[in-house]
Enzyme design. Structure first.
Site, PDB file in Angstrom:
ATOM      1  N   TYR A 182       0.823  -1.214   0.000  1.00  0.00           N
ATOM      2  CA  TYR A 182       0.000   0.000   0.000  1.00  0.00           C
ATOM      3  C   TYR A 182       0.856   1.263   0.000  1.00  0.00           C
ATOM      4  O   TYR A 182       0.357   2.354  -0.248  1.00  0.00           O
ATOM      5  CB  TYR A 182      -0.960   0.025   1.194  1.00  0.00           C
ATOM      6  CG  TYR A 182      -2.063  -1.015   1.111  1.00  0.00           C
ATOM      7  CD1 TYR A 182      -2.189  -1.854   0.016  1.00  0.00           C
ATOM      8  CD2 TYR A 182      -2.985  -1.159   2.143  1.00  0.00           C
ATOM      9  CE1 TYR A 182      -3.187  -2.807  -0.052  1.00  0.00           C
ATOM     10  CE2 TYR A 182      -4.000  -2.113   2.074  1.00  0.00           C
ATOM     11  CZ  TYR A 182      -4.086  -2.943   0.969  1.00  0.00           C
ATOM     12  OH  TYR A 182      -5.079  -3.887   0.907  1.00  0.00           O
ATOM     13  N   LYS A 189       3.293 -15.343   1.798  1.00  0.00           N
ATOM     14  CA  LYS A 189       3.187 -16.065   0.520  1.00  0.00           C
ATOM     15  C   LYS A 189       4.603 -16.412   0.090  1.00  0.00           C
ATOM     16  O   LYS A 189       5.063 -16.057  -1.003  1.00  0.00           O
ATOM     17  CB  LYS A 189       2.441 -15.168  -0.488  1.00  0.00           C
ATOM     18  CG  LYS A 189       2.061 -15.835  -1.782  1.00  0.00           C
ATOM     19  CD  LYS A 189       0.952 -16.860  -1.651  1.00  0.00           C
ATOM     20  CE  LYS A 189       0.690 -17.532  -2.978  1.00  0.00           C
ATOM     21  NZ  LYS A 189      -0.098 -18.768  -2.871  1.00  0.00           N
ATOM     22  N   ASP A 212      -3.173 -18.122   1.124  1.00  0.00           N
ATOM     23  CA  ASP A 212      -4.328 -18.790   0.493  1.00  0.00           C
ATOM     24  C   ASP A 212      -4.876 -19.871   1.426  1.00  0.00           C
ATOM     25  O   ASP A 212      -6.089 -20.003   1.619  1.00  0.00           O
ATOM     26  CB  ASP A 212      -3.968 -19.346  -0.894  1.00  0.00           C
ATOM     27  CG  ASP A 212      -2.591 -20.007  -0.942  1.00  0.00           C
ATOM     28  OD1 ASP A 212      -1.796 -19.849   0.008  1.00  0.00           O
ATOM     29  OD2 ASP A 212      -2.306 -20.688  -1.939  1.00  0.00           O
ATOM     30  N   ASP A 225      -5.481  -6.750   5.651  1.00  0.00           N
ATOM     31  CA  ASP A 225      -6.687  -6.026   5.255  1.00  0.00           C
ATOM     32  C   ASP A 225      -7.786  -7.033   4.885  1.00  0.00           C
ATOM     33  O   ASP A 225      -8.929  -6.967   5.356  1.00  0.00           O
ATOM     34  CB  ASP A 225      -6.319  -5.148   4.039  1.00  0.00           C
ATOM     35  CG  ASP A 225      -7.393  -4.149   3.689  1.00  0.00           C
ATOM     36  OD1 ASP A 225      -8.423  -4.102   4.382  1.00  0.00           O
ATOM     37  OD2 ASP A 225      -7.220  -3.421   2.684  1.00  0.00           O
ATOM     38  N   ASP A 238     -11.146  -8.553   7.552  1.00  0.00           N
ATOM     39  CA  ASP A 238     -12.566  -8.416   7.207  1.00  0.00           C
ATOM     40  C   ASP A 238     -13.246  -9.781   7.143  1.00  0.00           C
ATOM     41  O   ASP A 238     -14.397  -9.940   7.545  1.00  0.00           O
ATOM     42  CB  ASP A 238     -12.740  -7.682   5.870  1.00  0.00           C
ATOM     43  CG  ASP A 238     -12.924  -6.184   6.086  1.00  0.00           C
ATOM     44  OD1 ASP A 238     -12.519  -5.698   7.164  1.00  0.00           O
ATOM     45  OD2 ASP A 238     -13.469  -5.510   5.195  1.00  0.00           O
TER      46      ASP A 238
END
Ligand code: NAD
Length: 370
Positions: free
Chosen positions: A143, A194, A227, A251, A255
């Protein structure tokens, strides 16, 4: 009981003031029944600050935040200020205070209360009793990484790109915050990355592992690819205690974890900064929800997310785990007694206002210590 704790209370806008009034009720109860002396300062932020001072984040608020043991925030924003220029928006006050306090770790617990387990879209047995914490790195990663942009190529097509970048200090400070939290919870950290594809994730995994070996070998550490973590969060979320991850993965996963619990009015959060020499971290506690202009002033907002944010403040900033436990238990009891604000209303339950919910919670606190 430890010495006087300084709290900066920032009610903000919309339902912020209504839900914060119920936190004040709990704070008064703590002072009276637990002999916890709080020095409470109240300050301005967001639209309320714009109305009073012309800007969303007065210097006085920042100075008070710097002195406080912790900051408690309601919510900011609303239609009254929507047309202001970008830099003057109430939401800039929130981003500004997070930046000025150097808050790099965002803590989002997903806590499922027994009485609300049916509000989740997942089966009761998967989520009942869930208590996990997602620690998201907040100021780095893709970001903010450079280079980033959209370029036009010689053939007229375009290329958009962002850069995932993490350095050793950035990884170590967020991992350290997660390990510290795990010591106050279930003693387990799962680091999500990852590393099978991304170089930055390989570094992430190496640095987390190194810090763990050097300083936190009492905490149980595991690693998981993002994942798989997203799959495990909906398959068997109770396997986790603390999850630590980068900005973008956090992020998305926070959620996803929030929805396991079913309601915005129940979700607390915290943002933490670097530890000083005494191990004290700058910290801001706030509900996940916004100022809810659609219900502001009606006295029907759910105060529990903000009260649970105060419980997090007691646990993580003020070394008052017993009092935090009391608030969480009182919340369980009040829900089990069948009281519901409109947002969590279920058939057969009693619908109550913001203040009746606050009063009932304090009555449950009384019962717990009597
Ligand atoms: P919101 O979270 O304010 O509201 C979304 C929906 O959830 C609304 O229908 C609202 O009534 C309901 N809701 C939220 N909190 C509730 C509670 N405690 N009890 C009962 N119902 C509740 O999000 P929004 O409508 O997208 O944003 C409204 C304003 O809040 C905007 O100005 C936005 O910028 C601001 N906002 C602020 C924050 C913050 O201060 N941290 C976060 C999100 C949005």
């Amino acid at each position: 009981m430890a010495g006087k704790k300084t709290l900066l209370v920032l009610p903000g806008d919309g339902i912020g003031a209504e839900v914060m009034a119920e936190v004040r009720r709990v704070i008064e109860w703590m002072a009276k029944k637990r002999s916890v002396a709080f020095d409470i300062r109240e300050g301005l932020i967001g639209g309320a600050a714009i109305d009073a001072t012309g800007g969303p984040l007065p210097d006085k608020t920042l100075a008070d935040a710097d002195q406080a043991d912790a900051v408690l925030l309601g919510a900011v924003g609303g239609p009254k200020w929507e047309k202001l220029p970008y830099e003057k928006l109430p939401e800039r006050g929130l981003l500004g205070i997070r930046k000025e306090m150097g808050l790099f770790a965002n803590l989002r617990p997903a806590l499922v209360f027994e009485a609300l387990a049916d509000a989740s879209t997942l089966k009761r047995e998967v989520v009942a009793g869930l208590d996990i914490m997602i620690v998201r790195e907040l100021t780095g990663g893709i970001y903010f990484g450079q280079p980033r942009g959209v370029d036009t190529l010689p053939d007229g097509t375009r290329k958009g790109y962002d850069t995932e970048v993490y350095t050793t200090p950035e990884i170590q400070r967020i991992a350290g915050a997660a390990f510290d939290l795990a010591r106050k919870r279930g003693g387990k950290v799962c680091s999500v990355d990852k590393a099978n594809v991304l170089r930055s994730s390989i570094l992430w995994r190496e640095e987390v592992t190194k810090l763990h070996a050097a300083e936190y070998s009492d905490v149980q550490l595991s690693h998981m690819y993002v994942d798989n973590a997203s799959m495990q969060l909906v398959r068997n979320p109770k396997q986790f205690d603390v999850i630590v991850t980068g900005n973008m993965f956090g992020d998305i996963l926070s959620d996803c974890a929030a929805m396991l619990t079913g309601s915005l009015g129940m979700l607390p959060s915290a943002s933490l900064g670097a530890a000083d020499k005494k191990g004290r971290r700058k910290a801001l506690y706030e509900p996940v929800h916004g100022s809810a202009p659609d219900i502001a002033g009606k006295g029907i907002a759910n105060p529990l997310a903000t009260i649970l944010s105060f419980a997090m403040c007691l646990r993580y900033s003020l070394e008052m785990a017993t009092e935090a436990d009391l608030i969480e238990q009182a919340t369980r009891n009040v829900l089990a007694s069948g009281l519901r604000t409109a947002d969590i209303m279920q058939t057969g339950m009693a619908r109550v206002s913001t203040s009746v919910m606050g009063e009932a919670l304090v009555r449950e606190l009384d019962k717990l210590v009597s």
